[in-house]
Design an enzyme around this catalytic site. Structure first.
Site, PDB file in Angstrom:
ATOM      1  N   LYS A   1       0.833  -1.211   0.000  1.00 54.92           N
ATOM      2  CA  LYS A   1       0.000   0.000   0.000  1.00 54.92           C
ATOM      3  C   LYS A   1       0.866   1.259   0.000  1.00 54.92           C
ATOM      4  O   LYS A   1       0.625   2.198  -0.767  1.00 54.92           O
ATOM      5  CB  LYS A   1      -0.908   0.012   1.234  1.00 54.92           C
ATOM      6  CG  LYS A   1      -2.007  -1.032   1.241  1.00 54.92           C
ATOM      7  CD  LYS A   1      -2.740  -0.972   2.578  1.00 54.92           C
ATOM      8  CE  LYS A   1      -3.651  -2.159   2.793  1.00 54.92           C
ATOM      9  NZ  LYS A   1      -4.304  -2.139   4.109  1.00 54.92           N
TER      10      LYS A   1
ATOM     11  N   ALA B   1      -0.925   1.008   6.756  1.00 58.91           N
ATOM     12  CA  ALA B   1      -1.191   0.026   7.803  1.00 58.91           C
ATOM     13  C   ALA B   1      -2.076  -1.085   7.269  1.00 58.91           C
ATOM     14  O   ALA B   1      -2.789  -0.914   6.279  1.00 58.91           O
ATOM     15  CB  ALA B   1      -1.869   0.705   8.995  1.00 58.91           C
ATOM     16  N   ASP B   2      -2.008  -2.215   7.948  1.00 55.43           N
ATOM     17  CA  ASP B   2      -2.951  -3.292   7.661  1.00 55.43           C
ATOM     18  C   ASP B   2      -3.323  -3.955   8.978  1.00 55.43           C
ATOM     19  O   ASP B   2      -2.518  -3.994   9.914  1.00 55.43           O
ATOM     20  CB  ASP B   2      -2.366  -4.325   6.700  1.00 55.43           C
ATOM     21  CG  ASP B   2      -3.454  -5.243   6.164  1.00 55.43           C
ATOM     22  OD1 ASP B   2      -4.245  -4.786   5.314  1.00 55.43           O
ATOM     23  OD2 ASP B   2      -3.543  -6.392   6.618  1.00 55.43           O
ATOM     24  N   GLN B   3      -4.530  -4.458   9.039  1.00 59.30           N
ATOM     25  CA  GLN B   3      -5.051  -5.082  10.251  1.00 59.30           C
ATOM     26  C   GLN B   3      -5.533  -6.480   9.914  1.00 59.30           C
ATOM     27  O   GLN B   3      -6.272  -6.673   8.945  1.00 59.30           O
ATOM     28  CB  GLN B   3      -6.223  -4.253  10.789  1.00 59.30           C
ATOM     29  CG  GLN B   3      -6.862  -4.792  12.040  1.00 59.30           C
ATOM     30  CD  GLN B   3      -6.168  -4.299  13.296  1.00 59.30           C
ATOM     31  OE1 GLN B   3      -5.062  -3.784  13.226  1.00 59.30           O
ATOM     32  NE2 GLN B   3      -6.796  -4.449  14.427  1.00 59.30           N
TER      33      GLN B   3
ATOM     34  N   CYS C   1      -0.231  -3.908  11.572  1.00 61.58           N
ATOM     35  CA  CYS C   1       1.054  -3.821  10.874  1.00 61.58           C
ATOM     36  C   CYS C   1       1.194  -2.438  10.249  1.00 61.58           C
ATOM     37  O   CYS C   1       0.248  -1.941   9.625  1.00 61.58           O
ATOM     38  CB  CYS C   1       1.144  -4.893   9.786  1.00 61.58           C
ATOM     39  SG  CYS C   1       0.996  -6.578  10.428  1.00 61.58           S
TER      40      CYS C   1
END
Length: 200
Positions: A62, A78-80, A115
């Site tokens: 991203k 970010a990633d969840q 993250c």
């Protein structure tokens, strides 16, 4: 931005309203430019059991995607991942899937893995992950239905909104609220200071 902070240009590469609010709480000026990468395709291609690696990979892709269009900006992405028994629970997107997710998570422990990464000029400057562990009460069908009708958390991993009524679903939580919401703030603040993106 107040005179307290001096900062370089920042972009948040996320369409999440919660991450936007968390970033705003830091008093930063930033643009919001969501990435156009295909997350589902990346998840499908990921063939490792290392779910943290998947989350970091998604955050990096991203950030790198947005960075190529905005080379002068520091990109925060970010990633969840919501994980139980090595299974990833994606955003339910509809009512029936949300019911299924809450049934499966009811009475059990699961993790929310947040993250993060920071990229500038297509170079990864920092990456990080943090995990919160949560245990839901045993939820009746009536409770599940009433909660989903009240909050409609169909865009939230795990089918709950912890920042709202979702807190009532849990009997135990280990980890910070901002990690559960997908943007661990203290590690991000320290990274921005250490990289001299923000000064005080």
């Amino acid at each position: 931005m107040s005179k307290f902070l001096q900062q370089k240009p920042i972009i948040l590469a996320s369409s999440s309203t919660i991450r936007h609010k968390l970033m705003k709480s830091l008093g930063l000026d930033f643009l919001v430019v969501p990435s156009n990468c295909n997350e589902e395709e990346i998840k499908t291609r990921h063939n490792s059991d290392e779910l943290v690696e998947l989350g970091i990979t998604l955050a990096k892709i991203k950030a790198l995607d947005v960075s190529q269009h905005y080379p002068e900006h520091y990109i925060i992405a970010a990633d969840q991942l919501c994980v139980a028994d090595k299974r990833v629970f994606n955003k339910p997107l509809n009512h029936q899937t949300a019911v299924s997710h809450l049934r499966e998570l009811s009475g059990k422990e699961h993790q929310q893995i947040a993250c993060l990464c920071i990229v500038k000029e297509s170079k990864i400057l920092w990456q990080y992950h943090e995990t919160a562990t949560l245990t839901l009460h045993h939820l009746s069908e009536k409770t599940i239905e009433a909660y989903l009708q009240a909050e409609k958390p169909y865009q939230s991993c795990g089918a709950y909104q912890y920042e709202g009524l979702g807190k009532w679903l849990f009997k135990e939580v280990q980890g910070s609220e901002d990690t559960i919401l997908g943007l661990p703030l203290m590690p991000l603040v320290n990274a921005l200071v250490n990289l001299k993106v923000v000064g005080i």
